[in-house]
Each structure stands twice: as C-alpha cells, then as structure tokens.
Write a protein that holds these residues in place. Structure first.
Motif, PDB file in Angstrom:
ATOM      1  N   GLU A  18      26.574  66.542 -60.105  1.00 36.59           N
ATOM      2  CA  GLU A  18      27.596  66.064 -61.039  1.00 36.59           C
ATOM      3  C   GLU A  18      27.769  64.550 -60.983  1.00 36.59           C
ATOM      4  O   GLU A  18      28.229  63.947 -61.951  1.00 36.59           O
ATOM      5  CB  GLU A  18      28.945  66.736 -60.731  1.00 36.59           C
ATOM      6  CG  GLU A  18      28.975  68.230 -60.993  1.00 36.59           C
ATOM      7  CD  GLU A  18      28.722  68.558 -62.450  1.00 36.59           C
ATOM      8  OE1 GLU A  18      29.219  67.812 -63.320  1.00 36.59           O
ATOM      9  OE2 GLU A  18      28.024  69.557 -62.726  1.00 36.59           O
ATOM     10  N   SER A  20      29.888  63.017 -59.279  1.00 37.54           N
ATOM     11  CA  SER A  20      31.331  62.748 -59.290  1.00 37.54           C
ATOM     12  C   SER A  20      32.044  63.742 -58.391  1.00 37.54           C
ATOM     13  O   SER A  20      31.837  64.960 -58.508  1.00 37.54           O
ATOM     14  CB  SER A  20      31.876  62.860 -60.719  1.00 37.54           C
ATOM     15  OG  SER A  20      33.274  62.972 -60.735  1.00 37.54           O
ATOM     16  N   THR A  22      35.261  64.141 -58.536  1.00 36.15           N
ATOM     17  CA  THR A  22      36.299  64.731 -59.393  1.00 36.15           C
ATOM     18  C   THR A  22      35.768  65.952 -60.132  1.00 36.15           C
ATOM     19  O   THR A  22      36.377  67.025 -60.122  1.00 36.15           O
ATOM     20  CB  THR A  22      36.806  63.699 -60.407  1.00 36.15           C
ATOM     21  OG1 THR A  22      37.321  62.561 -59.707  1.00 36.15           O
ATOM     22  CG2 THR A  22      37.902  64.292 -61.283  1.00 36.15           C
ATOM     23  N   ARG A  23      34.613  65.794 -60.801  1.00 32.51           N
ATOM     24  CA  ARG A  23      34.042  66.917 -61.546  1.00 32.51           C
ATOM     25  C   ARG A  23      33.604  68.034 -60.610  1.00 32.51           C
ATOM     26  O   ARG A  23      33.777  69.220 -60.911  1.00 32.51           O
ATOM     27  CB  ARG A  23      32.871  66.441 -62.404  1.00 32.51           C
ATOM     28  CG  ARG A  23      33.270  65.550 -63.569  1.00 32.51           C
ATOM     29  CD  ARG A  23      32.132  65.429 -64.574  1.00 32.51           C
ATOM     30  NE  ARG A  23      30.958  64.788 -64.007  1.00 32.51           N
ATOM     31  CZ  ARG A  23      30.751  63.485 -64.008  1.00 32.51           C
ATOM     32  NH1 ARG A  23      31.661  62.669 -64.523  1.00 32.51           N
ATOM     33  NH2 ARG A  23      29.645  62.967 -63.495  1.00 32.51           N
ATOM     34  N   SER A  26      36.552  70.045 -59.407  1.00 38.35           N
ATOM     35  CA  SER A  26      37.041  70.926 -60.471  1.00 38.35           C
ATOM     36  C   SER A  26      36.165  72.167 -60.604  1.00 38.35           C
ATOM     37  O   SER A  26      36.672  73.286 -60.753  1.00 38.35           O
ATOM     38  CB  SER A  26      37.080  70.160 -61.792  1.00 38.35           C
ATOM     39  OG  SER A  26      37.486  70.999 -62.851  1.00 38.35           O
ATOM     40  N   LEU A  27      34.847  71.985 -60.545  1.00 38.15           N
ATOM     41  CA  LEU A  27      33.926  73.119 -60.650  1.00 38.15           C
ATOM     42  C   LEU A  27      34.050  74.066 -59.462  1.00 38.15           C
ATOM     43  O   LEU A  27      33.961  75.285 -59.617  1.00 38.15           O
ATOM     44  CB  LEU A  27      32.484  72.616 -60.762  1.00 38.15           C
ATOM     45  CG  LEU A  27      32.066  71.980 -62.080  1.00 38.15           C
ATOM     46  CD1 LEU A  27      30.673  71.377 -61.961  1.00 38.15           C
ATOM     47  CD2 LEU A  27      32.074  73.019 -63.194  1.00 38.15           C
TER      48      LEU A  27
END
Length: 304
Positions: A18, A20, A22-23, A26-27
């Motif tokens: 990703e 990231s 953050t991403r 979230s996943l």
C-alpha cells in the motif's frame, strides 16, 4: 526452531504494497500505532530495516523488497484458498475487485449487478474508478473494464455490450457563434475540450475514419480534463466541442442540449469488455459476476 509471528509478516506485506501505514491499518483493521510497533518489532528481531519511512511515503528497502517478493504471493495463495473454502458453503460469497471508468460503472456494471447483489448478499464487489491502464495482476484486481481494442492479448476478454462510436458534440449556443466543422481538419479552428490520458500523460488525439480514410487531429482549447463527465458538462455549458463515446452524450443529444457534428466520420469500434488473467481460476462469486455482466448479442429474425 524459532517461531515467527505471521501477523507481523502479513502487516509488513500490506504496508509495503500500500505504501502507506494509514491505508494498511484501515485494510487490516488495526490502529496505525499498533501497526508501526509490529513492523518495528519485526525489524528488530530480524536486525535489518525493511521499510524506508518519510513524511509522505513508505517504501521497501532492498531487504524489504526481497522479503516481499518471497512471501507476498504466499499470503495471496492463503487468502485465495480461504475464499475457496468459504464458497463451499451453501451460498456464494467473497469479494470481487474491478477497476473501471465512472461512466461504464454507472450505465452498465451497476445496473447489471444489482439483481445479483440483491440475490446473494454475501457477494461483495469493490470498484476502483480509474481511467489509466491499471496492471490488474500487480494491483490484485480480479478484473478490469476497457474498450476492446486496448486489452492485452494474454487476457480473457468478455464483451459487456455492442460496438460503440465516438461523437463530436457541442451546445447549440456554441454553434450559434462558431460554424459547424465540415470535416475533422476544421476542428483546429475550434475551441475543443481535451482529455489528458492518465497512463501516458499526453493529450488524447482525436481520430476519425470515413470510407477507409483515417484522420488524426490534434486539437486545442481552453479546457483539459482527465475524466469524461467533466468534459460532457463543459460541452453543455457551451465551452467548446468534446469528443467521447456517443453514449456519454446520449441524454443531452436527445433533449437538444448538445448537437452532434462529423457523424459520418465516426466509425464503429469494439465496445467495453471485462478482462481478467487467462491463468486465473475464477471463484464462484467471480463466475456469477461474469455471467451477470456478459453481453449477448440480440438474435436477428429473418423476414420471410
């Protein structure tokens, strides 16, 4: 033998892919703090840095790239097998990821898939709106949607509809101030609404064909977009001539808000296709999605 924490390895693979925290958090359904601590712990245990972190991005180091290439596909295989086991239940289930454009999603994909999604609530479909040429294998999509003449030969392609035609159109108010072009070459004198291609970054060259004569015209104008709905809106607002598949102009052509020109220069071409890797073994959920989207040409009844 030292036991490894597979969760930390899964966290690393997700962050590296990703780019990231953050991403990835979230996943994975975890906090960024917990994710960062897990990656730091993994690097400490291995005594090597796996990720390069900046304020704007995260990327794997040489060691991290080696680890990602070695284990990333194995997690994919595990998830695929778990999906297969899930689908052994009475009802089909699983997530199907499709990358496509906004217009074909709104006019074709979503209407065709609505009955399927209502019948099978455990099937999930994730759409990625993107006008560039995504690598569906590298980006882990199940399928993509493109015009038929742009699909790689090593993909399986399934038609979603009939052939299409391009259309050049502008508002009546625009043509009240500017003469209608008689042939494609006249377009260089007009204010044309351009599209920048997301993949190559260049401006789309308008191509025309009539009776085997082909013309490519590089037009100019005040506006450049990278999505088609904005081009349609600009044409309706009398800001110039736009050039898109005719179905994108359809409602405005029918009610007179747009006027079509150079129609005899717009030859049919292959329409939208759903494509997926030839080596992919379709899941039950994907097969149902494929069947729902597949276009069947209408039969022609011969007159007696």
């Amino acid at each position: 033998m030292v036991k490894r924490n597979l969760n930390d390895l899964q966290y690393f693979v997700t962050v590296a892919r990703e780019g990231s925290f953050t991403r990835a958090a979230s996943l994975l359904g975890v906090t960024q703090s917990a994710l960062s601590q897990a990656i730091s712990g993994l690097e400490t245990r291995l005594d090597i840095r796996l990720l390069t972190r900046t304020t704007r991005s995260v990327s794997p180091t040489a060691a991290g790239e080696r680890l990602l290439n070695a284990i990333g596909h194995r997690f994919d295989e595990i998830h695929a097998e778990l999906d297969e086991l899930t689908e052994m239940r009475d009802k089909p289930a699983g997530t199907v990821r499709i990358t496509c454009g906004e217009h074909v999603l709104r006019t074709t994909l979503l209407p065709k898939l609505t009955p399927l999604l209502l019948e099978f609530p455990e099937i999930k479909v994730e759409f990625d709106i993107n006008y560039g040429f995504r690598d569906i294998v590298a980006d882990r999509f199940d399928a993509g949607v493109r015009l038929g003449d742009t699909i790689d030969k090593d993909m399986i392609a399934v038609a979603l509809g009939p052939q299409l035609r391009m259309a050049a159109a502008a508002s009546p108010a625009y043509f009240a101030k500017n003469p209608k072009p008689k042939n494609p070459r006249n377009l260089v004198k007009h204010n044309c609404i351009n599209m920048r291609m997301q993949t190559a970054g260049g401006i789309y060259v308008w191509d025309f064909e009539r009776r085997s004569q082909k013309l490519n015209v590089r037009v100019d104008g005040q506006l450049i977009f990278n999505t088609s709905p904005s081009m349609v809106d600009a044409a309706v607002a009398s800001l110039g001539i736009a050039f898109l598949p005719e179905e994108e102009f359809a409602p405005h052509l029918e009610n007179g808000r747009l006027v079509r020109v150079l129609e005899d220069w717009c030859a049919p071409f292959p329409g939208y296709y759903l494509y997926y890797p030839s080596r992919k073994q379709p899941s039950h959920a994907f097969s149902l999605v494929l069947d729902a989207l597949r276009w069947t040409a209408p039969s022609i009844t011969k007159k007696r």
